[in-house]
Every structure is written in structure tokens, then in C-alpha cells.
Design a protein around this motif. Structure first.
Motif: not given
Length: 262
Positions: A77-80, A126-130, A142-147, A255-258
């Protein structure tokens, strides 16, 4: 003769059973043609869509991970296109509100508030790989990814952002991100086309022990009670962006259900 007929019937039964097992093995929640019944005859797809919808309605609260059986469904859903369309419908309502709601006084005190994550910038990569929320959130990761400043803009929100600026309304960003990622957040926003906001509020050390709901309400209170702003709208992906006072004229939930932030 009867023995031969029985053998044929037995063979047909075995073939039917094998076909049934093959179909069952191919079933998954991403294939609407396959219905694996749960309690009460509910399919897994129906169950996961119901779970997602009740997250959006704020009936399901405080979850730390997406249910294991629904990870693939939520990820899909989140990638649709459906996710993008749902977001677009919400942003269209912002446009309608903007054209009818606001009697701007031209005194520089008209304001609009945006969240950052999954409102202006997407954390879906980020959540795609988690595991699409199937893993408990690791803030350090998550913060490392944000940087890395690689979060893409949400296209429809970017357009709304600049439309609001064009109306002379001041934009304030109130995020649950921490101060330690301020530079990366600003860089990422500018890189994705956002600029001209009037304030960016991030969580300082004193805010670490507050719930996000209270932290954001206090930030709005400062804008309204101490600085005299009128808040015409808030756009966010979490209910904690809207809860508490002072309230805006309208709020718009993306929408966000992650994950769930309270």
C-alpha cells in the motif's frame, strides 16, 4: 470393472487435492483472487486492510510494529498508486479550504503548520529496507538515514506548500525530529524544493521527556498566545500533530500506517 472405477475416482481425488494445495500455496495477501479464510470467513487481505483503516481512524493506537502477517500488505500500500491517490485527495481538500476559509488580514499573522516526516519528506525508502514497520523503530538507525538527506519530497504537499506561501501565509514546520538532525533536515528540505518557511521547531533536550502530542501543542500555543498567529490549517500524518489546543481552523491527515507517534 468396479475396481477400475474406484481407482479412477481415487486418482481424480488425489489430483484435485494436489491442485488445491498448489493454489493454497500460491495464495498471498497481494492477490485478491485468493481468499484464505480467517475467523468469521474474513480473508487476510480484508483483515490487513481493516487494520490499516483503523490506524488511519485513530482507533488503533500506540502500536510499536505492524502485525507480522500484514507487513507485505502495508508495504504494498505505502508504495502504491493508491497511497499517492489517497494523499492527493487529502491535499485537494487543503486547496479547497485555502480558497474559502481564510480572511487574511495582511498583518503577517496568518499561519499554516506542516509536519516534516511523511508530510513534506517521505521516510518510505527507509522503511522499505526495514520491513515496512515490521521492525521496532530504531531511532539511531533512522537518524543516520536522515543525515544522508535522501528523503524525497511528497509531490502534492510540495505544491501546496508553495501555494500557501504565495497567499502570504507564514509556514511553520513542527516536527518530532530531534535538534541533532537540524542541519540535515534543513539541507534535505531545501534540496527537495522547500524554502521560505518562517520557523522550524525540532525537539530539544527539554522535550525528550514530553509526549509528541504535548510537545506539538506547546509549540502551537507559543505561536498563538505569545506571538499572536492565527493558524488556518495543519497538515500531518500523525494524530499527535493535531491533538490538544490551540486548535487550527482545519486539520488534514495524510495516510501513514508504518508507525505511530504519540
Amino acid at each position: 470393472m468396479q475396481m477400475a472405477i474406484r481407482n479412477v475416482l481415487l486418482l481424480l481425488a488425489l489430483v484435485s487435492l494436489c491442485n488445491g494445495l498448489e493454489i493454497a500455496d500460491r495464495w498471498n495477501i497481494l492477490n485478491p483472487e485468493r481468499r484464505a479464510p480467517l475467523l468469521g470467513g474474513t480473508s487476510l487481505k480484508n483483515y490487513c486492510e481493516s487494520w490499516r483503516m483503523n490506524v488511519e481512524l485513530n482507533n488503533i493506537r500506540g502500536f510499536e510494529v505492524v502485525p507480522q502477517e500484514c507487513i507485505s500488505y502495508i508495504g504494498k500500500y505505502m508504495t502504491s498508486t493508491q497511497y499517492k491517490t489517497d494523499s492527493q485527495r487529502a491535499i485537494e481538500q487543503c486547496h479547497l479550504h485555502l480558497t474559502s476559509c481564510c480572511t487574511l488580514k495582511g498583518d503577517g499573522k496568518d499561519a499554516w503548520i506542516f509536519d516534516v516526516d511523511d508530510t513534506l519528506l517521505s521516510t518510505v525508502p527507509y522503511f522499505k529496507i526495514h520491513s515496512f514497520g515490521g521492525e521496532k523503530l530504531n531511532v539511531t538507525s533512522l537518524e543516520a538515514w536522515m543525515r544522508k538527506t535522501k528523503a524525497p519530497a511528497l509531490e502534492h504537499t510540495l505544491k501546496l506548500f508553495h501555494e500557501i506561501r504565495g497567499e502570504g501565509i507564514k509556514i511553520f514546520l513542527i516536527s518530532s525530529r530531534r535538534e541533532c538532525v537540524r542541519d540535515a533536515t534543513v539541507d534535505n528540505l531545501i534540496k527537495e524544493g522547500y524554502h521560505g518557511w518562517s520557523g522550524l521547531t525540532l525537539r530539544g533536550l527539554d522535550d525528550e521527556y514530553k509526549g509528541v502530542r504535548n510537545y506539538k501543542a506547546e509549540a502551537r500555543r507559543r505561536l498563538v498566545e505569545e506571538e499572536g498567529y492565527r493558524i488556518w490549517g495543519i497538515v500531518g500524518d500523525q494524530w499527535s500533530s493535531f491533538d490538544g489546543g490551540p486548535a487550527a481552523e482545519r486539520t488534514f491527515k495524510l495516510p501513514n500506517s508504518l508507525y505511530y507517534v504519540s
